[in-house]
Scaffold this motif. Structure first.
Motif, mmCIF file in Angstrom:
data_model
loop_
_atom_site.group_PDB
_atom_site.id
_atom_site.type_symbol
_atom_site.label_atom_id
_atom_site.label_comp_id
_atom_site.label_asym_id
_atom_site.label_seq_id
_atom_site.Cartn_x
_atom_site.Cartn_y
_atom_site.Cartn_z
ATOM 1 N N GLY A 56 12.651 0.315 78.170
ATOM 2 C CA GLY A 56 12.937 -0.658 77.124
ATOM 3 C C GLY A 56 11.791 -1.630 76.973
ATOM 4 O O GLY A 56 10.898 -1.701 77.822
ATOM 5 N N GLU A 57 11.783 -2.356 75.875
ATOM 6 C CA GLU A 57 10.764 -3.378 75.664
ATOM 7 C C GLU A 57 11.387 -4.643 75.115
ATOM 8 O O GLU A 57 12.457 -4.611 74.491
ATOM 9 N N ILE A 58 10.719 -5.763 75.356
ATOM 10 C CA ILE A 58 11.170 -7.083 74.927
ATOM 11 C C ILE A 58 9.952 -7.800 74.348
ATOM 12 O O ILE A 58 8.877 -7.765 74.950
ATOM 13 N N VAL A 59 10.116 -8.432 73.208
ATOM 14 C CA VAL A 59 9.034 -9.204 72.604
ATOM 15 C C VAL A 59 9.526 -10.628 72.397
ATOM 16 O O VAL A 59 10.589 -10.842 71.794
ATOM 17 N N ILE A 60 8.774 -11.605 72.927
ATOM 18 C CA ILE A 60 9.178 -13.005 72.770
ATOM 19 C C ILE A 60 7.989 -13.830 72.279
ATOM 20 O O ILE A 60 6.829 -13.500 72.559
ATOM 21 N N PRO A 61 8.261 -14.899 71.535
ATOM 22 C CA PRO A 61 7.171 -15.768 71.086
ATOM 23 C C PRO A 61 6.542 -16.503 72.260
ATOM 24 O O PRO A 61 7.223 -16.822 73.245
ATOM 25 N N VAL A 62 5.248 -16.760 72.163
ATOM 26 C CA VAL A 62 4.526 -17.463 73.212
ATOM 27 C C VAL A 62 4.232 -18.872 72.715
ATOM 28 O O VAL A 62 3.374 -19.075 71.847
ATOM 29 N N GLU A 63 4.947 -19.843 73.253
ATOM 30 C CA GLU A 63 4.779 -21.243 72.878
ATOM 31 C C GLU A 63 4.540 -22.069 74.130
ATOM 32 O O GLU A 63 5.329 -22.009 75.076
ATOM 33 N N PHE A 64 3.459 -22.818 74.137
ATOM 34 C CA PHE A 64 3.071 -23.605 75.308
ATOM 35 C C PHE A 64 3.232 -25.094 75.040
ATOM 36 O O PHE A 64 3.138 -25.561 73.901
ATOM 37 N N GLY A 65 3.449 -25.828 76.125
ATOM 38 C CA GLY A 65 3.495 -27.281 76.065
ATOM 39 C C GLY A 65 2.663 -27.886 77.169
ATOM 40 O O GLY A 65 2.242 -27.191 78.108
ATOM 41 N N LEU A 66 2.399 -29.172 77.066
ATOM 42 C CA LEU A 66 1.673 -29.918 78.096
ATOM 43 C C LEU A 66 2.674 -30.795 78.822
ATOM 44 O O LEU A 66 3.379 -31.605 78.195
ATOM 45 N N TYR A 67 2.746 -30.648 80.158
ATOM 46 C CA TYR A 67 3.783 -31.309 80.940
ATOM 47 C C TYR A 67 3.189 -32.094 82.106
ATOM 48 O O TYR A 67 2.267 -31.626 82.774
ATOM 49 N N ALA A 68 3.754 -33.291 82.357
ATOM 50 C CA ALA A 68 3.276 -34.163 83.431
ATOM 51 C C ALA A 68 4.475 -34.733 84.185
ATOM 52 O O ALA A 68 5.620 -34.643 83.728
ATOM 53 N N ARG A 69 4.200 -35.353 85.350
ATOM 54 C CA ARG A 69 5.289 -35.940 86.139
ATOM 55 C C ARG A 69 5.895 -37.148 85.439
ATOM 56 O O ARG A 69 7.065 -37.466 85.622
ATOM 57 N N GLU A 70 5.070 -37.823 84.648
ATOM 58 C CA GLU A 70 5.523 -39.018 83.960
ATOM 59 C C GLU A 70 4.795 -39.128 82.627
ATOM 60 O O GLU A 70 3.850 -38.383 82.358
ATOM 61 N N GLU A 71 5.243 -40.045 81.786
ATOM 62 C CA GLU A 71 4.608 -40.238 80.488
ATOM 63 C C GLU A 71 3.167 -40.707 80.667
ATOM 64 O O GLU A 71 2.905 -41.701 81.350
ATOM 65 N N ALA A 97 9.622 -23.788 82.063
ATOM 66 C CA ALA A 97 9.058 -24.215 83.342
ATOM 67 C C ALA A 97 8.991 -25.729 83.430
ATOM 68 O O ALA A 97 9.278 -26.322 84.480
ATOM 69 N N GLY A 98 8.593 -26.383 82.330
ATOM 70 C CA GLY A 98 8.547 -27.841 82.342
ATOM 71 C C GLY A 98 9.904 -28.437 82.645
ATOM 72 O O GLY A 98 10.029 -29.389 83.444
ATOM 73 N N ARG A 99 10.944 -27.867 82.042
ATOM 74 C CA ARG A 99 12.292 -28.365 82.297
ATOM 75 C C ARG A 99 12.762 -28.020 83.702
ATOM 76 O O ARG A 99 13.434 -28.826 84.360
ATOM 77 N N LEU A 100 12.421 -26.822 84.162
ATOM 78 C CA LEU A 100 12.849 -26.375 85.480
ATOM 79 C C LEU A 100 12.352 -27.324 86.561
ATOM 80 O O LEU A 100 13.071 -27.613 87.530
ATOM 81 N N TYR A 101 11.127 -27.840 86.413
ATOM 82 C CA TYR A 101 10.537 -28.703 87.433
ATOM 83 C C TYR A 101 10.589 -30.178 87.071
ATOM 84 O O TYR A 101 9.911 -30.999 87.682
ATOM 85 N N GLY A 102 11.407 -30.541 86.104
ATOM 86 C CA GLY A 102 11.660 -31.938 85.796
ATOM 87 C C GLY A 102 10.469 -32.699 85.261
ATOM 88 O O GLY A 102 10.344 -33.909 85.491
ATOM 89 N N LEU A 103 9.596 -32.041 84.508
ATOM 90 C CA LEU A 103 8.395 -32.684 83.993
ATOM 91 C C LEU A 103 8.630 -33.282 82.605
ATOM 92 O O LEU A 103 9.566 -32.914 81.901
ATOM 93 N N THR A 104 7.745 -34.193 82.241
ATOM 94 C CA THR A 104 7.803 -34.843 80.932
ATOM 95 C C THR A 104 6.941 -34.074 79.939
ATOM 96 O O THR A 104 5.779 -33.767 80.226
ATOM 97 N N GLU A 105 7.503 -33.778 78.796
ATOM 98 C CA GLU A 105 6.759 -33.035 77.773
ATOM 99 C C GLU A 105 5.885 -33.996 76.972
ATOM 100 O O GLU A 105 6.383 -34.864 76.254
ATOM 101 N N LEU A 106 4.581 -33.845 77.094
ATOM 102 C CA LEU A 106 3.625 -34.686 76.379
ATOM 103 C C LEU A 106 3.259 -34.109 75.020
ATOM 104 O O LEU A 106 2.889 -34.845 74.097
#
Length: 306
Positions: A74-89, A150-159
């Motif tokens: 089988g195959e799976i195709v997903i969009p690739v969207e990246f964000g910048l994440y930090a411990r704090e603002e 991943a940003g949400r999994l590790y509790g990071l702030t989305e910049l």
């Protein structure tokens, strides 16, 4: 149980979750994930095989044929969207150390150069691993480029989000198991194989391509890969539109078997996009069957004329 090329929080993990919510095992490399399928530790594994920006994933293309036989089911195709994440603002101008995977850095190169011109970009083993490292209080990295999961999994702030240079980019993943009966034809299928040239000579690749072209089989991907024997020796990893049980594909595979010293058949499986191929005049199963019946009847026609 399923496996996947980990760790948690990667796009591969996200792809896995589109096919199963059950417990799954993360493996540190593509090789480890596929070896786990070979040994029976997992019944199948999800690994990346192709990105619309970076092309084929070399580790997967090579490891699929590196050991005992495997099959893409089988195959799976997903969009690739990246964000910048930090411990704090943080303000973007205050970021000096960014951690991410090499492919993510390549796909966000322009954005990083424009918005973080003074930052050092360091490569990690995965985008999720980068997010995990940045989440540590004592980490000397200011931010990570990763998937939102991943940003949400590790509790990071989305910049920032959707910082990829090519909106609409996608990554294709395959579900790999042990060989067995092929999935049934859906009419929107794909076949993957690796073909080896018998010898390096003028027209050798053309001979391989002709097996598909003369039977009306379209190729959606072809990549050369070193055979790892001698310099200049290559094989060809191929995705073709259709199922091995389609007459046009079956005859193309027979042709490859005749002219190639080795053909690794890696499976026929439903396309993720469910798009049916355009079949030219003369290449449907019914037309192949009619042509075969005509040839088989030539002897009878000759006897009748006599």
């Amino acid at each position: 149980m399923l496996g996947y090329f980990g760790p948690k929080g990667t796009f591969t993990h996200q792809a896995l979750r589109t096919v199963s919510d059950d417990e799954a095992i993360a493996f540190p490399s593509v090789r480890a994930a596929l070896d786990a399928v070979r040994t029976g530790e997992v019944r199948a594994a999800v690994v990346p095989i192709e990105n619309s920006v970076e092309g084929g994933v070399s580790a997967t293309l090579d490891e699929l044929i590196a050991g005992s036989p495997l099959a893409i089911i089988g195959e799976i195709v997903i969009p690739v969207e990246f964000g910048l994440y930090a411990r704090e603002e943080l303000r973007l101008e205050d970021i000096r150390q960014v951690l991410t995977h090499g492919h993510a850095a390549a796909q966000c190169r322009e954005w990083l150069a424009t918005h973080l011109p003074n930052a050092n970009i360091t490569e990690a083993g995965s985008t999720a691993g980068a997010a995990a490292e940045v989440s540590r209080p004592d980490s000397h990295y200011d931010a990570a480029v990763s998937a939102r999961v991943a940003g949400r999994l590790y509790g990071l702030t989305e910049l920032a989000y959707q910082i990829e240079d090519n909106p609409g980019a996608v990554t294709r993943f395959v579900l790999v198991g042990r060989p067995g009966p092929l999935p049934g034809r859906t009419g929107a299928d794909k076949t993957t194989l690796v073909a080896y040239m018998r010898e390096d000579h003028s027209g050798a690749l053309l001979e391989i391509l002709q097996q598909f072209a003369v039977r009306g089989v379209n190729l959606s991907r072809i990549e050369s890969r070193p055979t790892k024997t001698t310099l200049g020796s290559y094989c060809f990893s191929i995705d073709a539109e259709g199922h091995a049980h389609d007459r046009r594909m079956a005859e193309a595979l027979e042709g490859l078997h005749r002219i190639c010293p080795t053909v690794h058949f890696l499976g026929s499986y439903p396309r993720a996009d469910k798009v049916r191929p355009s079949i030219g005049i003369g290449f449907s199963d019914a037309e192949f069957d009619e042509a075969s019946a005509w040839v088989q009847g030539l002897d009878r026609e000759t006897v009748t004329r006599d």
